[in-house]
Design an enzyme around this catalytic site. Structure first.
Site, PDB file in Angstrom:
ATOM      1  N   HIS A   4      32.792  59.995  35.667  1.00 52.55           N
ATOM      2  CA  HIS A   4      32.690  58.676  36.302  1.00 52.55           C
ATOM      3  C   HIS A   4      32.803  57.575  35.258  1.00 52.55           C
ATOM      4  O   HIS A   4      32.753  57.827  34.058  1.00 52.55           O
ATOM      5  CB  HIS A   4      31.342  58.538  37.017  1.00 52.55           C
ATOM      6  CG  HIS A   4      31.200  59.407  38.223  1.00 52.55           C
ATOM      7  ND1 HIS A   4      31.299  58.925  39.507  1.00 52.55           N
ATOM      8  CD2 HIS A   4      30.992  60.743  38.338  1.00 52.55           C
ATOM      9  CE1 HIS A   4      31.149  59.923  40.367  1.00 52.55           C
ATOM     10  NE2 HIS A   4      30.956  61.045  39.670  1.00 52.55           N
ATOM     11  N   HIS A  33      34.969  59.674  43.048  1.00 55.39           N
ATOM     12  CA  HIS A  33      35.595  58.718  43.968  1.00 55.39           C
ATOM     13  C   HIS A  33      37.005  59.171  44.361  1.00 55.39           C
ATOM     14  O   HIS A  33      37.280  60.350  44.399  1.00 55.39           O
ATOM     15  CB  HIS A  33      35.557  57.316  43.371  1.00 55.39           C
ATOM     16  CG  HIS A  33      34.179  56.929  42.915  1.00 55.39           C
ATOM     17  ND1 HIS A  33      33.180  56.533  43.776  1.00 55.39           N
ATOM     18  CD2 HIS A  33      33.617  56.965  41.667  1.00 55.39           C
ATOM     19  CE1 HIS A  33      32.064  56.312  43.092  1.00 55.39           C
ATOM     20  NE2 HIS A  33      32.301  56.568  41.816  1.00 55.39           N
ATOM     21  N   GLU A  42      29.073  59.134  32.515  1.00 58.69           N
ATOM     22  CA  GLU A  42      29.401  57.751  32.872  1.00 58.69           C
ATOM     23  C   GLU A  42      30.110  57.127  31.664  1.00 58.69           C
ATOM     24  O   GLU A  42      29.493  56.759  30.670  1.00 58.69           O
ATOM     25  CB  GLU A  42      28.138  56.962  33.220  1.00 58.69           C
ATOM     26  CG  GLU A  42      27.477  57.386  34.526  1.00 58.69           C
ATOM     27  CD  GLU A  42      28.160  56.807  35.754  1.00 58.69           C
ATOM     28  OE1 GLU A  42      29.236  56.192  35.615  1.00 58.69           O
ATOM     29  OE2 GLU A  42      27.617  56.976  36.868  1.00 58.69           O
ATOM     30  N   GLU A  48      37.702  52.504  38.929  1.00 56.44           N
ATOM     31  CA  GLU A  48      37.079  53.716  38.410  1.00 56.44           C
ATOM     32  C   GLU A  48      37.850  54.971  38.803  1.00 56.44           C
ATOM     33  O   GLU A  48      38.052  55.878  37.981  1.00 56.44           O
ATOM     34  CB  GLU A  48      35.634  53.813  38.906  1.00 56.44           C
ATOM     35  CG  GLU A  48      34.892  55.043  38.420  1.00 56.44           C
ATOM     36  CD  GLU A  48      33.471  55.126  38.950  1.00 56.44           C
ATOM     37  OE1 GLU A  48      32.782  56.099  38.607  1.00 56.44           O
ATOM     38  OE2 GLU A  48      33.062  54.217  39.721  1.00 56.44           O
TER      39      GLU A  48
END
Length: 241
Positions: free
Chosen positions: A79, A10, A145, A24
């Protein structure tokens, strides 16, 4: 010289998952920068390149094109998760991943979970999915993650610097182990900036219990232990049987 590509997910106009006062894009950038700093500082013969080192937006194709052009030895895309539930940590490889990517995932996942063990983070397992970062990378690639932004218990952990440090340490240990990197000589194993007179939050109860039992004298909980000090602890335990 081994080349590692770290992709902070991102960024810029794309915040990623948002919840509990967290974004995030901010967390994964902090982890990515920490991985670069620690890996290059602690190990010989390794260079870490980043998809982004600031809060900027990049298309997925821009990220994998850059990594492929650099001919990196591996790629890790970092992430945080969302979607509720029980939270936890999980990792992904491509659905038709190479043996090398499977090996990287095994080592990386294991080392991150070891680093997170003191924080009771749920292990959601190693998974496979048709993710761009893993599919389009021409080198072994894994996407991690790192806990759930929208799960209150995970969010509390993600706000703690010691948990962020654990995520960094786990990623570094996994990458170093996979590449067979050599630790720099004379590199201290402990954090030189920590206060050795204060117990880490995850160790407070155990430290207090061990002190009450007389195994330790209650001083310097964060100091490395010598073999002679360990011998004293062992004998104290023997005498209490």
């Amino acid at each position: 010289m081994r080349k590692v590509w770290i992709d902070a997910g991102h960024g810029g106009k794309d915040p990623g998952a948002v919840g509990n006062g967290l974004k995030e894009k901010d967390i994964v950038l902090a982890v990515s920068l920490g991985v670069k700093k620690k890996l290059e500082s602690d190990y010989e013969g390794v260079q870490v390149e980043l998809s982004r080192s600031t809060d900027v937006f990049l298309e997925l194709k821009e990220r994998t094109d850059a990594a492929n052009k650099a001919v990196a030895d591996l790629l890790v895309s970092i992430h945080c998760n969302a979607g509720g539930g029980a939270g936890g940590f999980e990792s992904f490889r491509y659905t038709n991943a190479s043996a090398a990517s499977r090996s990287l995932q095994n080592v990386l996942h294991s080392e991150i979970m070891i680093a997170l063990k003191p924080y009771n983070v749920r292990d959601r397992g190693q998974k496979a999915a048709n993710l761009h970062m893993c599919r389009e990378s021409k080198m072994p690639a894994v996407l991690t993650e790192n806990l759930f932004i929208d799960v209150a218990n995970d969010a509390v952990k993600l706000k703690r610097q010691d948990v962020i440090d654990a995520l960094i340490a786990g990623h570094v240990a996994g990458i170093a182990k996979y590449l067979g990197l050599k630790k720099k000589e004379g590199k201290p194993m402990s954090n030189p900036n920590r206060d050795i007179n204060v117990a880490s939050p995850w160790a407070v109860s155990a430290w207090e219990a061990a002190t009450k039992l007389g195994y330790f004298d209650g001083t310097r909980p964060g100091s490395p232990i010598t073999r002679e000090e360990l011998a004293i602890v062992i004998m104290r335990m023997e005498n209490k049987k």
